[in-house]
Design an enzyme around this catalytic site. Sequence first.
Site, PDB file in Angstrom:
ATOM      1  N   ASP A  29       0.987  -1.298  -0.031  1.00  0.00           N
ATOM      2  CA  ASP A  29       0.039   0.018  -0.066  1.00  0.00           C
ATOM      3  C   ASP A  29       0.886   1.248  -0.066  1.00  0.00           C
ATOM      4  OD1 ASP A  29       0.695  -0.857   2.720  1.00  0.00           O
ATOM      5  OD2 ASP A  29      -0.660   0.769   3.474  1.00  0.00           O
ATOM      6  N   GLU A  69      -0.032  -1.174   5.732  1.00  0.00           N
ATOM      7  CA  GLU A  69       1.320  -0.575   6.740  1.00  0.00           C
ATOM      8  C   GLU A  69       1.038   1.066   6.795  1.00  0.00           C
ATOM      9  OE1 GLU A  69       5.147   1.139   7.863  1.00  0.00           O
ATOM     10  OE2 GLU A  69       4.006   1.745   6.136  1.00  0.00           O
TER      11      GLU A  69
END
Length: 376
Positions: free
Chosen positions: A68, A133
Site C-alpha cells: 500500500d 502499513e
Amino acid sequence: MSATLELTCELIRRRSVTPDDAGCMELIAEHLSPCGFTLERLDFADTQNLYMRHGTGAPLLVLLGHTDVVPSGPESDWRHPPFAPVIENGLLHGRGAADMKSGVAAMVTALQRFVTRHPDHRGSVAILMTSDEEGTATHGVARVIETFEARGEKITWCLIGEPSSFDRLGDVIRIGRRGSLCGTLTVHGVQGHVAYPDKADNPIHRLAPALAELTAEVWDAGNDCFPPTSFQVSNIQAGTGAENVIPGRLVASFNFRYSTALTEADIRRRVHAILDRHGLRYELDWRLSGAPFLTTGTTLIEATQSALRRVVGQPARADTGGGTSDGRFVAPTGAEVVELGPLNGTIHKVNEAVPVADLDLLSDIYENILVNLLVA
C-alpha cells in the site's frame, strides 16, 4: 530494462492506496510461485496479507514489506501522473517508488535468484506483504504475527525493505524504532457569550497553561541508541465557528515518539499529573501505536553490514530514527529486525522518486544478506 526496474514499474502502476492492494500481491505471487514458494493468504477485514515461504525448517528469515501507498494528493501537483511510472534524469518517478515498491521489487528479484542458485539452502526464507502499513495497520502484520504465534511459527530474522537510506543507498540501517503513543484529550468548559466570560468557562484558556507545561517538559534525555522523547500536538478543535461564542469543549490530539528510557505507563502518569495540577475537567483516551524496540542480537546486523561492504563498498550507520514500521509487531516475538531500503528523501511527497541505478544494487544487497544467513 532490468527485472527489478520492470517489476517496480508494474507495482507503481497499481493504484494501491491503503488498504487496497490493487493486485500487487497477485503480481508478486506470479513471480515467486514458479520458484517453489508456497503461498498462504492471511487476509483480515479489509486488509490483504501475503505469505510465501521456501523451506520448512529453522532458522526462518522473513523479508517484510507493504504494497500500500499513501494518497497522492492532487495529481495536478505532480510533474508526472503518480501512478504512471516515468524515468527522468536517472530517477524513477511515481507514488510508492521509494516507499516502498522498489524495495518490494528488489526483495522479489533477490529471492528469485537466491532460491535458483541455492535451492538447498538451510532453514527457510519467506516474504510477507501487507496492504495496510500506511493506515491503521490493525489487520496487517499485527494479525499475521498473532497467527504465527498461535501456531508456533517463529521468525529468526526479519529484514524490512522500508526506505532507510539518506544520502546514498545503504548509508543507514534501522536497528530499532521509537515507540508511538497517541492521545485524544477532551477538555470540558461551559459555553457562553464572549461578552459575559464570568458566566462561561473557556476550555481553550484552561488548557493553555497545561499545554505550555507539556511542551516544555523534558521527558527524558534519550540514551545511547535513541534520541530524547518528543511530544507533539497534531490537532486542536474548539468553537462553533462564531466569533462571539465561548466554546463548551476542546478536543486535542497529540503524539509521543518515545525511547526505551521511558515506558508507556511513565508517560501516561506524568501527563495526567500535569493535567490534574491545572485543575482541568477532562477525558483522555490513549492509543499505543507501537512500543519502542531495539535489535541487540548481532547476526542479522553483521550479515547486513557484510553485504553492504561487498556491494556498495562500506557499511551503514545504525540508527533508530524515523517513524514507526511493522517491525514493531515482529520484534516483541524475539526476532532480530533490521530495516534497509532505498533513499527516503521523497517519501510521502509530491514527485516521489528513486534513483534507477539503486534498484539492482538493492536487489544485490538483499541477495547477499540471504547468502550470508542461509548459505555461508
